[in-house]
Scaffold this motif. Sequence first.
Motif, PDB file in Angstrom:
ATOM      1  N   ILE A  82      21.106  19.700 -34.664  1.00 53.37           N
ATOM      2  CA  ILE A  82      22.364  19.965 -35.359  1.00 53.37           C
ATOM      3  C   ILE A  82      23.408  20.377 -34.324  1.00 53.37           C
ATOM      4  CG2 ILE A  82      23.531  21.336 -37.131  1.00 53.37           C
ATOM      5  CD1 ILE A  82      20.850  21.702 -38.536  1.00 53.37           C
ATOM      6  N   ARG A  83      24.389  19.534 -34.108  1.00 51.01           N
ATOM      7  CA  ARG A  83      25.436  19.785 -33.121  1.00 51.01           C
ATOM      8  C   ARG A  83      24.839  20.183 -31.768  1.00 51.01           C
ATOM      9  NH1 ARG A  83      27.477  21.252 -38.082  1.00 51.01           N
ATOM     10  NH2 ARG A  83      26.729  23.397 -38.023  1.00 51.01           N
ATOM     11  N   ARG A  88      21.794  17.163 -42.166  1.00 50.94           N
ATOM     12  CA  ARG A  88      22.529  16.111 -42.874  1.00 50.94           C
ATOM     13  C   ARG A  88      22.054  14.723 -42.476  1.00 50.94           C
ATOM     14  NH1 ARG A  88      27.024  18.027 -45.806  1.00 50.94           N
ATOM     15  NH2 ARG A  88      27.447  20.213 -45.372  1.00 50.94           N
ATOM     16  N   HIS A 130      22.024  21.754 -48.203  1.00 53.93           N
ATOM     17  CA  HIS A 130      21.713  23.159 -48.379  1.00 53.93           C
ATOM     18  C   HIS A 130      21.301  23.313 -49.829  1.00 53.93           C
ATOM     19  CE1 HIS A 130      21.964  27.512 -48.180  1.00 53.93           C
ATOM     20  NE2 HIS A 130      22.555  27.443 -49.359  1.00 53.93           N
ATOM     21  N   TYR A 154      21.141  12.924 -38.890  1.00 50.44           N
ATOM     22  CA  TYR A 154      20.834  13.861 -37.809  1.00 50.44           C
ATOM     23  C   TYR A 154      19.470  13.485 -37.223  1.00 50.44           C
ATOM     24  CZ  TYR A 154      24.600  17.189 -39.038  1.00 50.44           C
ATOM     25  OH  TYR A 154      25.804  17.800 -39.278  1.00 50.44           O
ATOM     26  N   ALA A 206      29.134  14.805 -56.041  1.00 48.93           N
ATOM     27  CA  ALA A 206      28.572  15.739 -55.059  1.00 48.93           C
ATOM     28  C   ALA A 206      27.404  16.510 -55.659  1.00 48.93           C
ATOM     29  CB  ALA A 206      29.649  16.699 -54.561  1.00 48.93           C
ATOM     30  N   ASP A 254      24.379  14.286 -56.223  1.00 41.46           N
ATOM     31  CA  ASP A 254      23.569  14.044 -55.034  1.00 41.46           C
ATOM     32  C   ASP A 254      22.742  15.277 -54.661  1.00 41.46           C
ATOM     33  OD1 ASP A 254      22.860  12.002 -53.132  1.00 41.46           O
ATOM     34  OD2 ASP A 254      23.714  13.329 -51.608  1.00 41.46           O
ATOM     35  N   MET A 255      23.281  16.483 -54.891  1.00 41.92           N
ATOM     36  CA  MET A 255      22.484  17.703 -54.643  1.00 41.92           C
ATOM     37  C   MET A 255      21.258  17.717 -55.551  1.00 41.92           C
ATOM     38  SD  MET A 255      25.382  20.719 -54.546  1.00 41.92           S
ATOM     39  CE  MET A 255      24.170  22.005 -54.216  1.00 41.92           C
ATOM     40  N   ARG A 262      18.657  28.778 -39.865  1.00 41.25           N
ATOM     41  CA  ARG A 262      19.869  28.463 -40.611  1.00 41.25           C
ATOM     42  C   ARG A 262      20.409  27.098 -40.206  1.00 41.25           C
ATOM     43  NH1 ARG A 262      24.287  31.096 -39.707  1.00 41.25           N
ATOM     44  NH2 ARG A 262      25.058  30.964 -41.823  1.00 41.25           N
ATOM     45  N   GLY A 263      20.950  26.383 -41.174  1.00 43.41           N
ATOM     46  CA  GLY A 263      21.572  25.102 -40.863  1.00 43.41           C
ATOM     47  C   GLY A 263      21.451  24.150 -42.032  1.00 43.41           C
ATOM     48  N   ILE A 264      22.218  23.077 -41.966  1.00 46.52           N
ATOM     49  CA  ILE A 264      22.138  22.037 -42.994  1.00 46.52           C
ATOM     50  C   ILE A 264      21.757  20.727 -42.318  1.00 46.52           C
ATOM     51  CG2 ILE A 264      23.329  20.824 -44.853  1.00 46.52           C
ATOM     52  CD1 ILE A 264      25.237  23.161 -45.083  1.00 46.52           C
TER      53      ILE A 264
END
Lengths: 125, 365
Positions: B343-344, B296, B316, B299, B226, B229-230, B292-294
């Motif tokens: 995002i969503r 991914r 993020h 998306y 993890a 990958d960041m 604000r948001g990530i």
Amino acid sequence: MSIPADLKYTKDHEWVRIEGDEATFGITDHAQEALGDIVFVELPEVGREVAAGEAYAVVESVKAVSDVYAPVSGVITEVNGDLEGQPDLVNTNPYGSGWIVKIKTDGAGSEELMSEALYTTFLEE
Amino acid sequence: MTDLLKTPLFEQHVALGGKMVPFAGYELPVQYKDGALKEYTAVREGEAGIFDITHMGQVRVVGPDALAFLQYVTTNDVSKLVDGQVQYSALLNAQGTFIDDITTYRINEHHYYLCVNAANRHKDVLHLKEQAARFDVHVHDESDDTTLLALQGAKAQAALQTLVDVDLELIGYYKFAEVSMEGLAGIISRTGYTGEDGFEIYVPNSIAVDVWCALLDQGAKPIGLAARDMLRSEMGYALYGHEISDAVTPVEAKLMWITKLDKGDFIGKAAVEARKAEGGKQALIAIKLTERGIPREHYTVLVGGVVSGEVTSGLHSPLAGGGVALAYVKPEHVTAGQIHVEIRGKAVAAERTSTPFVRSNVRKQ
């Protein structure tokens, strides 16, 4: 793994503290541990109605996006704005400063909730 | 489900609290007990992190035609390499799209060493062996015998220097040395996938645990997938299966800098030339959310309110202080039009930026 005795729990690893018609929601220590480092929390609008079992917030860890479900029904009266700047409060203090929302509840859904003892057994299964 | 492979360090990962997950056919740690963010911070902010990347493949290419062969099967100009130098490159198919991205190590003009992606290893080896039939060259897949560690971060050199006689200060960026560790031959290159100074260390499996433990004793922190990958994404480095695949050419993937059209013929060259002339079908851009948001992977990316493409890698970024991503968009949207990431169901505003998203600390030479 911490499981406070004064809270109720769901199968989706949320906790709820019910005091009269007020309820506070969060995710359990088990849930935050499983998710890993939480880097983003998407909070709902105050005034939104939520049904028991409905997704009302989203927590994102480094690798995963997870819906958070309402343990009981009601109308959201307050959201924990601190989580916007410090989402890691959900990791470090899931039952305290890591709470997510407060709602005014009609109690619907509460019959499905687990006590500390039942949730402990549920986690062991 | 097929059986997952274990690296020689599997028990070490478990003992360190590694949360093991399936990755490229192996069981590897996504994080250790302190979590991905602390691991990320250790590498970015002055320590040394150690990564088990044994899943990656190693292929030795030996013979009088080694240079001619690699000129034909890889995109970069292998003739520019000197002994002890590493080159980022790619294998293309005849359609000009990616079989893999690789690094090429020149041991001498008749002897090269390739590092390939885990998920592509068998496909790469098959391809290389097929192509090798027309050259006086031998292709050896050494992946199963080789452990690959990455040691990354400001303290990497000091930690590694305690294990080897060669003066690491003399190994420049994208250079390597053949070394002796525990009496066995290995390779140390000043390369990596984090944007920090550091090394990649190839050793025989038999000494993997010794080298791993010696580096932990020197203060290196184990780092999981993890955080890797960041660190990779913050640099905007391409990853096979994300930015590059058999659906895109170097034109789309912004990898023409490793594709040398003037070096003579190579597999995929004609297709890449044609694609370059007609223009890429899509274009890779770097974006930063202004809300604000990530953002991914997968998306949807909107430009000027219409669907233009999708995110290939996003996170993020603690250092950039928000959501950053690489995304493919339509070529006409590379420079113009307001960008949003869906995002969503919500369009979250973003702006164009450049990579790396945060400061790179790799050596300049």
